[in-house]
Structure formats: structure tokens, C-alpha cells
Design a protein around this motif. Structure first.
Motif: not given
Length: 193
Positions: A5-8, A33-34, A27-28
Motif C-alpha cells: 500500500d505504501r508503494d502504491i 487498490i479497490d 481505497l488502498i
């Protein structure tokens, strides 16, 4: 290696991964990610032809596809699309996603929806490096209940995996990139193979 999630969030911030509209942090999650359901649905009109003979010529297949893939439904945000048992429908995500040539995406259905019998994709859950656009969803209701689908609802999750090296033939530069930059439901283009 899958993006966390951090990288996204970092890839989105640095515009390496483009998602429109830019998702809020709610959403992450973890490694996904939704994505939400758009408002466009296509159903098959098979009263003209109950058989798509894939052994025919491209031209003949194209004619058949135009007959059976032609019923578009635009559902207002405050309405629902009724997915009947055994029904197969194409739909689209609200979000557009654009992947760089060193990242592959994976679309997965939500477990809570799967437990109601909703299948999100028939087979195509890989999102190729270099691909971009709204994701076309291949819904199938395997339950014995009607499922009411509302535009804007959380419908699937996408995870991202870094490739060992950038792709030299990413989707966006292929001659046969049939589904690149789709912004609406795109039917099968098997007649272009």
C-alpha cells in the motif's frame, strides 16, 4: 515483488502509476487498490444467433459479433443493474488505470461478492505492462439469486507486481493492442486475431 500500500501510494504520487480519478487512501489496502463499478453494462442479444462459430473467417465472425453484442445499458448512479442467475454481462470500472512497462496488474474479485455468486472476470485478470484504460469486467452470476449491482460500489481489487526488467513489448506499442485506452465497454475483438 508486489507493491505494498505504501508503494502504491508512492507510485501514484510520483505518476509512475496513473489512476483516474486519483484514489483516496481508504481505497488502498495492504497490496491492493479497490476499484468501483462504472455505470455502463452490455448484455448479449442472442435472438439472432445462438452460436458463435470461431472456426469461421474473421469477416464472418465479425458479422456475428455485431449481431449478438449490441445491448448497451447506462445505469444512473442511484439505480441498479439486475444481474439474473446464469447471466453473463460486460461492465466497466469507474477508474482508469495506466501501467508503466515495468509493472503488471492483477484484477481480483471481492470475496464478499464471490460468496454471493458473482464472478468478476471469466479469465482475463492480468493487466499487461503498458496497458491503459477502464477495465472491462466479465460478470457472471453463478448463484440462484438476482444480484443488484449499483454504479460506484466497490467491485474488485487490483494488485501490482514489479517485473524483473521493463517489458520491451508493452501493450501500448503492440500492433495488435485491441483494448488499449478503452473508455467504454469493449466487446470481444477475437475477429482481429
Amino acid at each position: 515483488m508486489r507493491l505494498s500500500d505504501r508503494d502504491i501510494e508512492l507510485w501514484i504520487k510520483n505518476k509512475k502509476l496513473v489512476i483516474e480519478p486519483i484514489p483516496n487512501k481508504e481505497l488502498i489496502h495492504g497490496v491492493t487498490i479497490d476499484v468501483r463499478l462504472g455505470n455502463e453494462f452490455y448484455t448479449f442479444c442472442n435472438k439472432f444467433n445462438k452460436n458463435i462459430d470461431l472456426s469461421k473467417s474473421r469477416n464472418e465472425i465479425s458479422k456475428i459479433l455485431k449481431k449478438v453484442m449490441n445491448k448497451k445499458h447506462i445505469i444512473p448512479n442511484d439505480h441498479v443493474f439486475l444481474l439474473k442467475p446464469g447471466m453473463f454481462v460486460l461492465a466497466i470500472t469507474l477508474e482508469k488505470i495506466f501501467l508503466p512497462n515495468n509493472l503488471v496488474g492483477w484484477l481480483d474479485g471481492r470475496s464478499s461478492l464471490a460468496r454471493l455468486g458473482l464472478m468478476i472476470h471469466a479469465t482475463s485478470h492480468r493487466i499487461d505492462p503498458g496497458w491503459g484504460g477502464n477495465i472491462v469486467l466479465e460478470f457472471f452470476n453463478s448463484s440462484n439469486m438476482i444480484l443488484s449491482l449499483c454504479p460506484g460500489m466497490l467491485i474488485a481489487a487490483v494488485s501490482f507486481e514489479i517485473l524483473s526488467s521493463p517489458s520491451i513489448r508493452p501493450y501500448n506499442i503492440r500492433k495488435n493492442a485491441k483494448y488499449f485506452n478503452q473508455s467504454e465497454v469493449t466487446f470481444s475483438r477475437i475477429d482481429q486475431d
